[in-house]
Design a protein around this motif. Structure first.
Motif, PDB file in Angstrom:
ATOM      1  N   ASP A 458      -4.898   3.230 -10.960  1.00 14.03           N
ATOM      2  CA  ASP A 458      -5.881   2.252 -11.435  1.00 14.03           C
ATOM      3  C   ASP A 458      -5.426   0.831 -11.141  1.00 14.03           C
ATOM      4  OD1 ASP A 458      -7.236   4.352 -12.696  1.00 14.03           O
ATOM      5  OD2 ASP A 458      -6.075   4.102 -14.555  1.00 14.03           O
ATOM      6  N   TRP A 459      -4.115   0.668 -10.982  1.00 12.73           N
ATOM      7  CA  TRP A 459      -3.590  -0.707 -10.927  1.00 12.73           C
ATOM      8  C   TRP A 459      -2.280  -0.714 -10.142  1.00 12.73           C
ATOM      9  CZ3 TRP A 459      -5.883  -5.072 -11.646  1.00 12.73           C
ATOM     10  CH2 TRP A 459      -5.142  -6.236 -11.815  1.00 12.73           C
ATOM     11  N   VAL A 460      -2.178  -1.570  -9.160  1.00  9.45           N
ATOM     12  CA  VAL A 460      -0.972  -1.609  -8.335  1.00  9.45           C
ATOM     13  C   VAL A 460      -0.347  -3.005  -8.354  1.00  9.45           C
ATOM     14  CG1 VAL A 460      -0.034  -1.351  -6.010  1.00  9.45           C
ATOM     15  CG2 VAL A 460      -1.799   0.235  -6.818  1.00  9.45           C
ATOM     16  N   VAL A 461       0.864  -3.077  -8.927  1.00 18.81           N
ATOM     17  CA  VAL A 461       1.681  -4.280  -8.830  1.00 18.81           C
ATOM     18  C   VAL A 461       2.678  -4.001  -7.710  1.00 18.81           C
ATOM     19  CG1 VAL A 461       3.322  -5.789 -10.012  1.00 18.81           C
ATOM     20  CG2 VAL A 461       1.522  -4.658 -11.325  1.00 18.81           C
ATOM     21  N   ALA A 462       2.720  -4.855  -6.715  1.00 17.00           N
ATOM     22  CA  ALA A 462       3.680  -4.647  -5.627  1.00 17.00           C
ATOM     23  C   ALA A 462       4.749  -5.721  -5.695  1.00 17.00           C
ATOM     24  CB  ALA A 462       2.963  -4.686  -4.284  1.00 17.00           C
ATOM     25  N   SER A 463       6.016  -5.299  -5.813  1.00 17.22           N
ATOM     26  CA  SER A 463       7.096  -6.275  -6.003  1.00 17.22           C
ATOM     27  C   SER A 463       8.290  -5.979  -5.104  1.00 17.22           C
ATOM     28  CB  SER A 463       7.628  -6.245  -7.440  1.00 17.22           C
ATOM     29  OG  SER A 463       6.633  -5.987  -8.377  1.00 17.22           O
ATOM     30  N   PRO A 464       8.990  -7.042  -4.675  1.00 15.38           N
ATOM     31  CA  PRO A 464      10.243  -6.838  -3.950  1.00 15.38           C
ATOM     32  C   PRO A 464      11.398  -6.640  -4.935  1.00 15.38           C
ATOM     33  CG  PRO A 464       9.756  -9.166  -4.060  1.00 15.38           C
ATOM     34  CD  PRO A 464       8.660  -8.462  -4.815  1.00 15.38           C
ATOM     35  N   HIS A 465      12.250  -5.664  -4.687  1.00 21.39           N
ATOM     36  CA  HIS A 465      13.442  -5.460  -5.527  1.00 21.39           C
ATOM     37  C   HIS A 465      14.721  -5.427  -4.711  1.00 21.39           C
ATOM     38  CE1 HIS A 465      10.410  -3.772  -8.421  1.00 21.39           C
ATOM     39  NE2 HIS A 465      11.146  -4.478  -9.239  1.00 21.39           N
ATOM     40  N   SER A 466      14.611  -5.035  -3.450  1.00 20.71           N
ATOM     41  CA  SER A 466      15.819  -4.933  -2.626  1.00 20.71           C
ATOM     42  C   SER A 466      15.694  -5.900  -1.450  1.00 20.71           C
ATOM     43  CB  SER A 466      15.959  -3.504  -2.118  1.00 20.71           C
ATOM     44  OG  SER A 466      14.782  -3.137  -1.430  1.00 20.71           O
ATOM     45  N   ALA A 467      16.753  -5.996  -0.655  1.00 25.41           N
ATOM     46  CA  ALA A 467      16.768  -6.916   0.497  1.00 25.41           C
ATOM     47  C   ALA A 467      16.298  -8.306   0.079  1.00 25.41           C
ATOM     48  CB  ALA A 467      15.901  -6.370   1.642  1.00 25.41           C
ATOM     49  N   LEU A 468      16.867  -8.829  -0.995  1.00 23.74           N
ATOM     50  CA  LEU A 468      16.430 -10.129  -1.506  1.00 23.74           C
ATOM     51  C   LEU A 468      17.190 -11.289  -0.878  1.00 23.74           C
ATOM     52  CD1 LEU A 468      15.935  -9.238  -5.281  1.00 23.74           C
ATOM     53  CD2 LEU A 468      14.201  -9.463  -3.501  1.00 23.74           C
ATOM     54  N   THR A 469      18.046 -10.954   0.106  1.00 20.58           N
ATOM     55  CA  THR A 469      18.766 -12.033   0.774  1.00 20.58           C
ATOM     56  C   THR A 469      18.266 -12.207   2.206  1.00 20.58           C
ATOM     57  OG1 THR A 469      20.490 -10.445   1.343  1.00 20.58           O
ATOM     58  CG2 THR A 469      20.885 -11.816  -0.589  1.00 20.58           C
ATOM     59  N   GLN A 470      17.145 -11.557   2.532  1.00 25.28           N
ATOM     60  CA  GLN A 470      16.684 -11.646   3.923  1.00 25.28           C
ATOM     61  C   GLN A 470      16.235 -13.078   4.254  1.00 25.28           C
ATOM     62  OE1 GLN A 470      12.328  -9.742   2.923  1.00 25.28           O
ATOM     63  NE2 GLN A 470      13.381  -8.911   4.665  1.00 25.28           N
TER      64      GLN A 470
END
Ligand code: DGT
Ligand code: CA
Ligand code: CA
Ligand code: ZN
Length: 607
Positions: A458-470
């Protein structure tokens, strides 16, 4: 404010100490567990301790309860101090650097002979650190960067600490005889994510100063009185933060509020305007010659200057003085005579009064975790807690499959979870429960579930969690790709930064916001005090571009839903009006907004 967090910090540190001393892993885990339980405890540990109920709290044993009582009684825990004395203090301090955990600290200390932050910094800068297994060039560079990042923010304290502390001091002062009003000002009243110090104004006659000083001195958080005069008292608290109190008579209350709220840049502009109109403005009032013509209220001062009153969060000289002038003219039914490009996005919609976003405008939280992934409360408990808050809708959004350390859901388990949420939703009256997911945005911008799975949510939150130093370029592409996906509803904590902890992604936010506008996707202000991501300036871009913001708490426990306020303050700093925030809308409007995007993309595909 209770002292739970303060005590939790002690247990967390004790866990670090034991780990560094290579103690039994179960013991370390047990210690961390106590820390976590204390952090999330809905009741005051001190109250539980005196009533003997502390040992009954799940996760806190008799032994820990004893230590907590010792701390409340004496201000320290002998056993913890004994353990800590076996480790150089600098080694523990090193662990405050993001990317230096127990393992790295142990390595640096035992194998590298590094026992202080200064020594570490020097060794990294001059590349004289001995070769250590598990500490490559890349890791070393990251530690140095994080160390410098931490030092830059070290003098400031997060709003999540400052706001409860300030409120506590205010509450203690309100009952003092002769005190009519108390208000915190400065960067805190402006809702900044970190503050340098706390400025508090007290409305009272100077004769009340001794009673006020006494109250402040007796406050359990006060460690040192730095100065105590008839109109100004400064003190230092346990966490090292300075508080400045000023005692102001009623006739100057508004002028002092206006002055000490700042920002300095805003004040400079307002004072210039006053001078241009032939007045003089200072913290005592607005003067025409010798006559005080305003000063009791902030509104009164702005009014004489032909400016509308604006929420403190907007006072950063980012165009709000021009806005206030335009609003004043609209209120007078005159044409706004401004031409400031920073206001163009408002078009002809200059309101006569600014509709300040309030926490009560929020109808639901659309990013919540449960024990299905890494939350600490069950689905049922989270739903019940949301219902108690009076929410009209919520979305349960546990982690997706790549988040292994967060117990992310593989597809079969996700499908079961969706079914469980749907079944529970049917039994809940008056609140819509959406079955959602916080889906990882992988390093290349693709999503962690295939489309046929996403379609079932019903609901999609899309978030970055890894590769945060790119690199910035890659980060921009990554977020644009996610924002262009028709099944994504919200970009969650888009940069992954942690305030004074981790820089996170540094994309070209203008381009990401434009992509969200094209894709019809909302962007989150993650209200968690450590994140506040989007940050104020970026959220302002979203408001200017007409991209809806979504203020979510990302709560991993029922308690954490209280963090909403920090997101509200950040949104106000971004000039968000209620309609700019998606989760102030009725659920039907949100559904329609979502349907439109999904249908459009289907139509585009079938052509
Ligand atoms: P902070 O404490 O670094 O987070 O930031 P503020 O904004 O709280 O700054 P602070 O504590 O130095 O001063 C509180 C307010 O007092 C500030 O927001 C505006 C006012 N103020 C301080 N110094 C000046 C000044 O030199 N000129 C003017 N116009 N206002 C000042
Ligand atoms: Ca301040
Ligand atoms: Ca100050
Ligand atoms: Zn989350």
């Amino acid at each position: 404010m209770n002292r739970n967090r303060e005590i939790a910090a002690l247990f967390n540190q004790a866990a670090d100490v034991l780990a560094l001393l290579e103690e039994n892993a179960f013991r370390v885990l047990g210690m961390r567990k106590v820390g976590r339980v204390l952090e999330e405890l809905p009741e005051d540990a001190a109250v539980l301790a005196t009533s003997g109920r502390l040992e009954e709290t799940p996760g806190i044993g008799r032994h820990s309860a004893e230590r907590i009582r010792e701390y409340l009684r004496t201000g320290h825990i002998c056993e913890f101090e004994q353990w800590a004395s076996q480790i150089p203090a600098g080694v523990l301090q090193m662990m405050a650097i993001s990317s230096v955990g127990v393992k790295t600290a142990h390595l640096l200390w035992r194998e590298g002979g590094i026992t202080s932050i200064e020594a570490l910094q020097k060794a990294l800068q001059t590349d004289t650190l001995p070769e250590l297994k598990g500490l490559g060039t890349k890791k070393k560079l990251r530690i140095l960067q994080n160390l410098e990042f931490m030092q830059a923010g070290a003098q400031r304290i997060g709003i999540g600490w400052a706001l409860p502390l300030a409120k506590e001091y205010c509450q203690r002062l309100e009952p003092v005889a002769g005190v009519s009003q108390v208000q915190y000002c400065g960067s805190l009243r402006r809702g900044k994510e970190t503050v340098g110090d706390i400025d508090i104004l007290i409305c009272a006659e100077a004769s009340v100063a001794p009673a006020i000083a006494k109250t402040l001195e007796n406050h359990p958080q006060t460690t040192e009185i730095l100065a105590a005069g008839a109109t100004k008292i400064s003190l230092r608290t346990k966490i090292g933060l300075q508080l400045d109190f000023r005692i102001v008579p009623a006739a100057s209350w508004g002028a002092a509020l206006q002055y000490f709220t700042g920002s300095k840049e805003h004040n400079v502009r307002v004072r210039e305007l006053a001078v241009k109109k032939g007045y003089k403005l200072n913290e005592w009032g607005l003067f025409q010659g010798q006559n005080r013509i305003a000063g009791e209220t902030e509104e009164g001062i702005y009014d004489v200057l032909e400016l509308a009153w604006l929420p403190p969060e907007m006072r950063e000289d980012k165009g709000e003085v021009e806005l206030a002038a335009a609003m004043f003219r609209v209120r007078q039914q005159r044409a706004p005579d401004w031409a400031d490009p920073r206001l163009e996005f408002l078009g002809r919609n200059i309101p006569p009064l600014w509709p300040t976003l309030e926490a009560t405008d929020i109808r639901g939280d659309l990013h919540l975790h449960t024990t299905a992934s890494d939350g600490t409360a069950s689905l049922e408990d989270m739903v019940a807690a949301a219902k108690r808050r009076g929410y009209q809708y919520i979305a349960i959004t546990d982690h997706s499959k790549s988040q292994i350390q967060a117990n992310g859901l593989k597809v079969p388990r996700l499908l079961e979870h969706i079914a469980a949420i749907a079944a529970l939703a049917k039994t809940v009256k008056g609140m819509t429960v959406l079955a959602g997911s916080e889906v990882d945005i992988l390093a290349d911008g693709s999503l962690d579930y295939p489309d046929d799975v996403l379609e079932q949510l019903d609901w999609v939150v899309a978030s970055p969690h890894s590769a945060l130093t790119q690199e910035a370029e890659a980060a921009t592409d990554r977020l644009i790709r996610a924002a262009s996906h028709p099944l994504v509803d919200v970009l969650g904590h888009p940069t992954g930064r942690l305030i004074a902890g981790r820089r996170g992604l540094e994309p070209e936010m203008g381009r990401v916001v434009s992509a969200a506008a094209r894709g019809g996707v909302a962007i989150e202000i993650n209200a968690n005090e450590m994140r506040l991501d989007l940050r104020d300036a970026h959220a302002h871009l979203a408001v200017q571009t007409g991209v809806p913001l979504c203020i979510n708490t990302d709560a991993h426990s029922a308690e954490q839903m209280d963090q909403l306020i920090y997101g509200i303050l950040t949104a106000r700093r971004a000039w968000a009006q209620p309609e700019n925030v998606l989760n102030t809308w009725p659920i039907e409007k949100i559904r329609q907004w979502q349907r439109q995007r999904r249908c459009e993309s289907k139509a585009a595909k079938s052509v």
